[in-house]
Design a protein around this motif. Structure first.
Motif, PDB file in Angstrom:
ATOM      1  N   GLN A  23     -12.556  -3.062  -4.381  1.00  0.00           N
ATOM      2  CA  GLN A  23     -12.674  -4.199  -3.392  1.00  0.00           C
ATOM      3  C   GLN A  23     -11.783  -5.096  -3.072  1.00  0.00           C
ATOM      4  O   GLN A  23     -12.277  -5.653  -2.140  1.00  0.00           O
ATOM      5  N   LYS A  24     -11.792  -5.436  -4.591  1.00  0.00           N
ATOM      6  CA  LYS A  24     -11.055  -7.094  -4.220  1.00  0.00           C
ATOM      7  C   LYS A  24     -10.009  -6.968  -5.272  1.00  0.00           C
ATOM      8  O   LYS A  24      -9.758  -7.999  -6.064  1.00  0.00           O
ATOM      9  N   SER A  25      -8.760  -6.653  -5.673  1.00  0.00           N
ATOM     10  CA  SER A  25      -7.268  -5.941  -6.260  1.00  0.00           C
ATOM     11  C   SER A  25      -6.530  -6.950  -5.208  1.00  0.00           C
ATOM     12  O   SER A  25      -6.755  -5.868  -4.282  1.00  0.00           O
ATOM     13  N   PRO A  26      -5.725  -7.120  -5.336  1.00  0.00           N
ATOM     14  CA  PRO A  26      -4.798  -8.430  -4.645  1.00  0.00           C
ATOM     15  C   PRO A  26      -3.823  -7.183  -4.447  1.00  0.00           C
ATOM     16  O   PRO A  26      -3.743  -6.634  -5.924  1.00  0.00           O
ATOM     17  N   PRO A  27      -3.135  -7.669  -3.526  1.00  0.00           N
ATOM     18  CA  PRO A  27      -1.677  -6.422  -4.051  1.00  0.00           C
ATOM     19  C   PRO A  27      -0.913  -6.704  -4.816  1.00  0.00           C
ATOM     20  O   PRO A  27       0.145  -5.275  -5.603  1.00  0.00           O
ATOM     21  N   GLN A  28      -0.548  -8.160  -5.822  1.00  0.00           N
ATOM     22  CA  GLN A  28       0.392  -8.239  -6.680  1.00  0.00           C
ATOM     23  C   GLN A  28       0.068  -7.209  -7.265  1.00  0.00           C
ATOM     24  O   GLN A  28       0.351  -6.469  -8.368  1.00  0.00           O
ATOM     25  N   GLY A  29      -1.627  -7.321  -8.202  1.00  0.00           N
ATOM     26  CA  GLY A  29      -1.984  -6.560  -9.300  1.00  0.00           C
ATOM     27  C   GLY A  29      -2.146  -5.157  -8.804  1.00  0.00           C
ATOM     28  O   GLY A  29      -1.728  -3.952  -9.856  1.00  0.00           O
ATOM     29  N   LEU A  30      -2.038  -4.627  -7.960  1.00  0.00           N
ATOM     30  CA  LEU A  30      -2.562  -3.248  -7.828  1.00  0.00           C
ATOM     31  C   LEU A  30      -1.546  -2.153  -7.626  1.00  0.00           C
ATOM     32  O   LEU A  30      -0.389  -1.588  -8.350  1.00  0.00           O
ATOM     33  N   LEU A  31       0.243  -3.248  -7.707  1.00  0.00           N
ATOM     34  CA  LEU A  31       1.509  -2.616  -7.547  1.00  0.00           C
ATOM     35  C   LEU A  31       1.525  -2.717  -9.156  1.00  0.00           C
ATOM     36  O   LEU A  31       2.710  -1.941  -9.904  1.00  0.00           O
ATOM     37  N   LEU A  32       1.351  -3.750  -9.936  1.00  0.00           N
ATOM     38  CA  LEU A  32       1.509  -3.885 -12.014  1.00  0.00           C
ATOM     39  C   LEU A  32       0.994  -2.598 -11.523  1.00  0.00           C
ATOM     40  O   LEU A  32       1.072  -2.380 -12.928  1.00  0.00           O
TER      41      LEU A  32
ATOM     42  N   THR B 134       0.886  -1.215  -0.513  1.00  0.00           N
ATOM     43  CA  THR B 134      -0.346   0.101  -0.340  1.00  0.00           C
ATOM     44  C   THR B 134       0.826   0.751   0.106  1.00  0.00           C
ATOM     45  O   THR B 134       0.268   2.094  -0.658  1.00  0.00           O
ATOM     46  N   VAL B 135       1.855   1.116   0.585  1.00  0.00           N
ATOM     47  CA  VAL B 135       2.956   2.523   1.345  1.00  0.00           C
ATOM     48  C   VAL B 135       3.614   2.432  -0.668  1.00  0.00           C
ATOM     49  O   VAL B 135       3.807   3.769  -0.659  1.00  0.00           O
ATOM     50  N   VAL B 136       3.957   1.339  -0.946  1.00  0.00           N
ATOM     51  CA  VAL B 136       4.891   1.863  -2.574  1.00  0.00           C
ATOM     52  C   VAL B 136       3.836   2.371  -3.244  1.00  0.00           C
ATOM     53  O   VAL B 136       4.200   2.760  -4.161  1.00  0.00           O
TER      54      VAL B 136
ATOM     55  N   MET C 270      12.789   6.195 -10.433  1.00  0.00           N
ATOM     56  CA  MET C 270      13.842   5.129 -11.150  1.00  0.00           C
ATOM     57  C   MET C 270      13.867   3.820 -10.110  1.00  0.00           C
ATOM     58  O   MET C 270      13.613   2.983 -10.310  1.00  0.00           O
ATOM     59  N   GLY C 271      14.169   4.678  -8.440  1.00  0.00           N
ATOM     60  CA  GLY C 271      14.290   3.634  -7.801  1.00  0.00           C
ATOM     61  C   GLY C 271      12.582   2.707  -7.599  1.00  0.00           C
ATOM     62  O   GLY C 271      13.187   1.499  -7.012  1.00  0.00           O
ATOM     63  N   ALA C 272      12.459   3.706  -7.325  1.00  0.00           N
ATOM     64  CA  ALA C 272      10.560   3.092  -6.862  1.00  0.00           C
ATOM     65  C   ALA C 272      10.009   1.961  -8.497  1.00  0.00           C
ATOM     66  O   ALA C 272       9.828   0.601  -7.397  1.00  0.00           O
ATOM     67  N   SER C 273      10.476   1.920  -9.380  1.00  0.00           N
ATOM     68  CA  SER C 273      10.380   1.192 -10.519  1.00  0.00           C
ATOM     69  C   SER C 273      11.449   0.066 -10.379  1.00  0.00           C
ATOM     70  O   SER C 273      10.426  -1.028 -10.992  1.00  0.00           O
ATOM     71  N   PHE C 274      12.150  -0.239 -10.307  1.00  0.00           N
ATOM     72  CA  PHE C 274      13.693  -1.308 -10.153  1.00  0.00           C
ATOM     73  C   PHE C 274      13.833  -1.583  -9.054  1.00  0.00           C
ATOM     74  O   PHE C 274      14.365  -2.476  -8.712  1.00  0.00           O
ATOM     75  N   LEU C 275      13.295  -0.889  -7.820  1.00  0.00           N
ATOM     76  CA  LEU C 275      13.510  -1.497  -6.497  1.00  0.00           C
ATOM     77  C   LEU C 275      12.005  -1.942  -5.914  1.00  0.00           C
ATOM     78  O   LEU C 275      12.047  -3.108  -5.304  1.00  0.00           O
ATOM     79  N   LEU C 276      11.566  -0.946  -5.601  1.00  0.00           N
ATOM     80  CA  LEU C 276      10.338  -0.683  -4.618  1.00  0.00           C
ATOM     81  C   LEU C 276       9.307  -1.925  -4.874  1.00  0.00           C
ATOM     82  O   LEU C 276       9.020  -2.450  -3.929  1.00  0.00           O
ATOM     83  N   ILE C 277       8.977  -1.929  -6.031  1.00  0.00           N
ATOM     84  CA  ILE C 277       7.418  -2.057  -6.541  1.00  0.00           C
ATOM     85  C   ILE C 277       7.822  -4.008  -6.678  1.00  0.00           C
ATOM     86  O   ILE C 277       6.943  -4.372  -6.480  1.00  0.00           O
ATOM     87  N   PRO C 278       9.492  -3.893  -7.411  1.00  0.00           N
ATOM     88  CA  PRO C 278       9.730  -5.641  -7.352  1.00  0.00           C
ATOM     89  C   PRO C 278       9.479  -5.748  -6.273  1.00  0.00           C
ATOM     90  O   PRO C 278       9.350  -7.228  -5.168  1.00  0.00           O
ATOM     91  N   PHE C 279      10.187  -4.962  -4.695  1.00  0.00           N
ATOM     92  CA  PHE C 279      10.461  -6.154  -4.236  1.00  0.00           C
ATOM     93  C   PHE C 279       9.266  -6.390  -3.077  1.00  0.00           C
ATOM     94  O   PHE C 279       8.971  -7.749  -2.272  1.00  0.00           O
ATOM     95  N   SER C 280       8.528  -5.454  -3.261  1.00  0.00           N
ATOM     96  CA  SER C 280       6.629  -5.651  -2.929  1.00  0.00           C
ATOM     97  C   SER C 280       6.497  -6.734  -2.838  1.00  0.00           C
ATOM     98  O   SER C 280       5.711  -7.654  -2.429  1.00  0.00           O
ATOM     99  N   TYR C 281       6.277  -6.857  -4.836  1.00  0.00           N
ATOM    100  CA  TYR C 281       5.493  -7.569  -4.864  1.00  0.00           C
ATOM    101  C   TYR C 281       6.335  -8.905  -4.786  1.00  0.00           C
ATOM    102  O   TYR C 281       5.267 -10.068  -4.583  1.00  0.00           O
ATOM    103  N   PHE C 282       7.563  -8.995  -4.732  1.00  0.00           N
ATOM    104  CA  PHE C 282       7.853 -10.881  -4.677  1.00  0.00           C
ATOM    105  C   PHE C 282       7.869 -10.788  -3.273  1.00  0.00           C
ATOM    106  O   PHE C 282       7.868 -11.852  -2.420  1.00  0.00           O
ATOM    107  N   TYR C 283       8.649  -9.745  -2.529  1.00  0.00           N
ATOM    108  CA  TYR C 283       7.742 -10.270  -0.719  1.00  0.00           C
ATOM    109  C   TYR C 283       6.667 -10.414  -0.043  1.00  0.00           C
ATOM    110  O   TYR C 283       6.399 -11.601   0.652  1.00  0.00           O
TER     111      TYR C 283
END
Length: 430
Positions: free
Chosen positions: A388-397, A40-42, A100-113
């Motif tokens: 109200q039905k979107s998973p976190p991975q979907g929101l990150l993408l 959510t924060v990312v 750039m940091g968010a797209s290459f670091l934060l979003i992928p890390f949050s997704y895989f986390y």
């Protein structure tokens, strides 16, 4: 001309509004049964940074235009102008560096986390797994940075590699070129989002308003499907403890939330069956307003398409082609958006409001395309974005797609309003 400080105060207020807006969007579409704090924060941070980078443009133009009077004379010293340019340039680089940091670091890390979540997993194991999978994208980012250092127009043409290497290393703007190159690569991906989701959304967004809400039977069918999905998730969790193993607190909270969601859906199904006549009357009352906005947004979409077409024709006919990247120094065709923004620039914040309306319209058009098409890789459907039905991975993408689209919009604003973005209200004095 308003003082420059007014523009920065307006930007500060806009930043607060953007953060609240992005938080509201994320909370509206996130599934509260699966949501976590990190994704959510990312998502809120990434969307906010990208929108802020767009909303700086009018303040930047105001700051530059305020340095000259109507006769084209500088109101301050050259040193003050250079300091102003350096400060704004630094702000841009900081924002795009964070993007750039968010797209290459934060979003992928949050997704895989989040993907590594399991009943037996720990925060440490999820953190390590997230870093492991994110490291591949870090390598790509480093490669792009290195390539960006050596990509330099106008380099020596002789086959003298020592001269070429010394030419590159002697330059002091390698970091700026690297950031520009990475942003250009991300913008290129954004054009793919534009020709798919944004292009579709420009028509689907107003048409959806013209068509109105879906029929009650369709909503009832969705509720039945959600009920079955909720019960299936409960059975899946309960099946882990058939052997008598004590249920964990995390799974117990999930079961309680699923049961609460099941009761909510059942109640909603009953209300839907008992109030179809009332809903029909309410829909009939609201339908004229939906039709009005649908017609209005259809005209806006058509207007933007015409402006994009004029800009494209002007570039093809008036530029030097691929040799200069289709850059035009003196546009020949009159683009309506460019004329309006350049005319309103002395009356800040009117140009801010118009440009902000265009930005949010493109944002909602792209979001509408994502909701209707879904998040896909080629023909493979990955996630659906629903309220109200979107998973976190979907929101990150979804955030990644919106970020790419908004970065491309940044480039398109320069194409749509070249006079406004380059000179503001300034004019040539012959």
């Amino acid at each position: 001309m308003l003082p420059v400080a007014v523009g920065w105060v307006a930007l500060a207020l806009v930043v607060v509004v953007i953060i609240l807006f992005c938080y509201g969007i994320v909370k509206y579409y996130s599934d509260r049964h699966e949501s976590e704090a990190l994704p959510t924060v990312v998502t809120v941070l990434t969307l906010s940074l990208t929108l802020i980078a767009l909303f700086i443009i009018p303040v930047d133009i105001l700051s530059v235009s305020a340095t000259k009077d109507k006769e084209g004379n500088f109101l301050g010293s050259i040193g003050d102008l250079e300091n102003l340019g350096t400060n704004i340039r630094t702000l841009y680089y900081v924002l795009y560096g964070l993007i750039m940091g968010a797209s290459f670091l934060l979003i992928p890390f949050s997704y895989f986390y989040y993907e590594e979540f399991d009943e037996d997993s720990t925060v440490r194991s999820r953190f390590i797994a997230g870093l492991k999978y994110t490291s591949f994208l870090v390598v790509i980012l480093v490669v792009l940075f290195v390539v960006g250092i050596f990509v330099k127009p106008g380099a020596p043409t002789e086959v003298d590699y020592k001269l070429w290497v010394s030419y590159v290393l002697d330059k002091q703007d390698g970091g700026e070129r690297s950031i520009s190159f990475v942003i250009a690569c991300m913008t290129l991906l954004g054009y793919l989002v534009w020709v798919t989701y944004t292009a579709y959304g420009l028509s689907a967004f107003p048409i959806g308003l013209l068509r109105g809400k879906r029929h009650v039977t369709e909503e009832a069918s969705d509720i039945v499907s959600d009920l079955e999905s909720t019960r299936e998730k409960q059975r899946e969790i309960n099946s882990r403890y058939l052997t008598g193993k004590r249920i964990t607190e995390a799974d117990q909270r999930k079961v309680d939330l699923l049961k609460r969601h099941e009761r909510t859906l059942a109640k909603r199904s009953t209300q839907l069956q008992n109030s179809q006549k009332g809903l029909a009357r309410l829909a009939a009352v609201c339908k004229p307003f939906a039709l009005l906005f649908g017609i209005l947004f259809s005209l806006v979409s058509l207007f933007l398409i015409v402006c994009f077409l004029l800009s494209l024709i002007d570039k093809i006919a008036g530029s030097c082609g691929t040799a200069c990247g289709f850059v035009i120094s003196h546009p020949q065709l009159k683009n309506p958006i460019d004329l309006v923004l350049a005319f309103l620039e002395p009356y800040f914040p009117l140009d801010y409001i118009i440009l902000g309306a265009i930005i949010f319209f493109i944002f909602f058009a792209t979001l509408s395309g994502i909701i209707r098409i879904g998040i896909r890789f080629l023909w493979v459907h990955m996630f659906s974005i629903r309220a109200q039905k979107s998973p976190p991975q979907g929101l990150l993408l979804m955030t990644m797609l919106l970020m790419f689209a908004l970065l491309t919009l940044n480039m398109q604003i320069v194409n749509l309003a070249p006079r406004y973005t380059m000179y503001g209200s300034q004019v040539y004095i012959n």
